[in-house]
Each structure stands twice: as structure tokens, then as C-alpha cells.
Design a protein around this motif. Structure first.
Motif, PDB file in Angstrom:
ATOM      1  N   ILE A  27       0.980  -0.797  -0.051  1.00 49.31           N
ATOM      2  CA  ILE A  27       0.129   0.105   0.029  1.00 49.31           C
ATOM      3  C   ILE A  27       0.773   1.337   0.151  1.00 49.31           C
ATOM      4  CG2 ILE A  27      -1.529   1.270   1.309  1.00 49.31           C
ATOM      5  CD1 ILE A  27      -2.876  -1.474   1.948  1.00 49.31           C
ATOM      6  N   THR A  28       2.058   1.160   0.731  1.00 43.63           N
ATOM      7  CA  THR A  28       2.729   2.296   0.753  1.00 43.63           C
ATOM      8  C   THR A  28       3.523   2.799  -0.438  1.00 43.63           C
ATOM      9  OG1 THR A  28       3.107   1.912   3.158  1.00 43.63           O
ATOM     10  CG2 THR A  28       4.862   3.349   1.991  1.00 43.63           C
ATOM     11  N   MET A  29       3.943   1.452  -1.321  1.00 42.29           N
ATOM     12  CA  MET A  29       4.627   1.525  -2.419  1.00 42.29           C
ATOM     13  C   MET A  29       3.784   2.131  -3.430  1.00 42.29           C
ATOM     14  SD  MET A  29       6.856  -1.718  -2.440  1.00 42.29           S
ATOM     15  CE  MET A  29       7.546  -1.362  -4.346  1.00 42.29           C
ATOM     16  N   TRP A  30       2.340   1.592  -3.573  1.00 41.70           N
ATOM     17  CA  TRP A  30       1.246   2.104  -4.255  1.00 41.70           C
ATOM     18  C   TRP A  30       1.148   3.702  -4.008  1.00 41.70           C
ATOM     19  CZ3 TRP A  30      -3.483   4.552  -3.287  1.00 41.70           C
ATOM     20  CH2 TRP A  30      -4.046   4.763  -4.438  1.00 41.70           C
ATOM     21  N   ALA A  31       0.971   4.049  -2.768  1.00 43.34           N
ATOM     22  CA  ALA A  31       0.736   5.494  -2.224  1.00 43.34           C
ATOM     23  C   ALA A  31       1.912   6.427  -2.961  1.00 43.34           C
ATOM     24  CB  ALA A  31       0.433   5.541  -0.997  1.00 43.34           C
ATOM     25  N   ILE A  32       3.087   5.960  -2.724  1.00 40.16           N
ATOM     26  CA  ILE A  32       4.219   6.725  -3.229  1.00 40.16           C
ATOM     27  C   ILE A  32       4.205   7.110  -4.841  1.00 40.16           C
ATOM     28  CG2 ILE A  32       6.799   6.768  -3.467  1.00 40.16           C
ATOM     29  CD1 ILE A  32       6.804   5.615  -0.636  1.00 40.16           C
ATOM     30  N   SER A  33       3.694   5.823  -5.387  1.00 37.43           N
ATOM     31  CA  SER A  33       3.810   6.017  -6.751  1.00 37.43           C
ATOM     32  C   SER A  33       2.636   7.023  -7.237  1.00 37.43           C
ATOM     33  CB  SER A  33       3.743   4.507  -7.358  1.00 37.43           C
ATOM     34  OG  SER A  33       3.575   4.701  -8.867  1.00 37.43           O
ATOM     35  N   ALA A  34       1.617   6.886  -6.681  1.00 41.90           N
ATOM     36  CA  ALA A  34       0.432   7.440  -7.126  1.00 41.90           C
ATOM     37  C   ALA A  34       0.660   9.069  -6.810  1.00 41.90           C
ATOM     38  CB  ALA A  34      -0.888   7.414  -6.335  1.00 41.90           C
ATOM     39  N   LEU A  35       1.177   9.507  -5.524  1.00 41.33           N
ATOM     40  CA  LEU A  35       1.608  10.632  -5.324  1.00 41.33           C
ATOM     41  C   LEU A  35       2.779  11.118  -6.240  1.00 41.33           C
ATOM     42  CD1 LEU A  35       1.493  13.208  -3.259  1.00 41.33           C
ATOM     43  CD2 LEU A  35       3.234  12.032  -1.968  1.00 41.33           C
ATOM     44  N   THR A  36       3.628  10.612  -6.609  1.00 43.63           N
ATOM     45  CA  THR A  36       4.533  10.827  -7.618  1.00 43.63           C
ATOM     46  C   THR A  36       3.910  11.475  -8.968  1.00 43.63           C
ATOM     47  OG1 THR A  36       6.282   9.568  -6.695  1.00 43.63           O
ATOM     48  CG2 THR A  36       6.749  10.282  -8.885  1.00 43.63           C
ATOM     49  N   HIS A  37       3.065  10.514  -9.399  1.00 43.40           N
ATOM     50  CA  HIS A  37       2.209  10.951 -10.513  1.00 43.40           C
ATOM     51  C   HIS A  37       1.385  12.045 -10.319  1.00 43.40           C
ATOM     52  CE1 HIS A  37       2.681   6.094 -11.812  1.00 43.40           C
ATOM     53  NE2 HIS A  37       3.851   6.784 -11.880  1.00 43.40           N
TER      54      HIS A  37
END
Length: 124
Positions: A27-37
């Protein structure tokens, strides 16, 4: 001595904790990726936004050899300079066309999908 019933209960709890930590990490990795995008799009034309997801990075003086190093597709554990070099590249004009990316620096481990010692697999 711990009874067999107690051992099974402890093992079950360890598995629950492991599954929970894997879920949290995902979930954390997904959140970082989504925030980056999202930031890359929101701040387009002003700044470039990228993130780095590091793998096993040894920050101390320990040197890993044998299976710990060999299980890495690149044959070694990462070091802080592996991350620093990517940061320097991303800050340079050479990376001027890169934005919205989450860059995984893990020596190829996420592509390998199995690690030394798991499920009886051994890297010799």
C-alpha cells in the motif's frame, strides 16, 4: 520448552504479522507511486517529480558475500552511492524528459520474485 500447540500459535501469529507487513508495504509503495504521478502532473512545467524505491541498501560497513550477495541479480548488495548517483542523474539536464516516474533501485530483486532461503530455494 514450548509446547507444540504454543509453537503452532506463535507460527500462525508470525504469518499474520508477515502478511500484514507485506500488505502495508504494498500500500505504501502504491501511495508513493500515485503521489509521484499526481505531483508530476500538477506541477508540470514548473518542476519534474520522480521518486526512488530502494531495495537492500547496506548503510554500514558490513560486506555481504555468498548467498546474500549472489541472490541479487547484480551479484551484490546495494550501497548509498547507488541511490545518490540516481538522484544526481535525475537532478541533471540529462534527465530533462523524465517526470512522474518511481524508479526502483534494487539490483533486479523485484524481477527475481524469489529469495535465497524461501520455499527451499537455494542460490549456490
Amino acid at each position: 520448552m514450548v509446547s507444540e500447540k504454543r509453537q503452532k500459535k506463535l507460527l500462525k501469529r508470525k504469518v499474520q504479522l508477515w502478511k500484514s507487513s507485506i500488505l502495508q508495504m504494498g500500500i505504501t509503495m502504491w501511495a508513493i507511486s500515485a503521489l509521484t504521478h499526481a505531483l508530476a502532473v500538477s506541477l508540470a512545467g514548473k518542476v519534474r517529480v520522480n521518486s526512488i524505491s530502494p531495495g537492500w541498501i547496506e548503510t554500514g560497513d558490513e560486506v555481504y558475500e555468498g548467498p546474500d550477495a549472489l541472490q541479487q541479480p547484480v551479484g551484490r548488495v546495494g550501497n548509498p552511492m547507488d541511490i545518490a548517483n540516481m538522484i544526481l542523474f535525475l537532478c541533471s539536464d540529462k534527465a530533462g524528459f523524465i517526470t512522474g516516474e518511481n524508479i526502483c533501485i534494487d539490483g533486479g530483486m523485484t524481477r527475481q520474485m524469489i529469495y535465497h532461503g524461501e520455499h527451499g530455494w537455494r542460490k549456490e
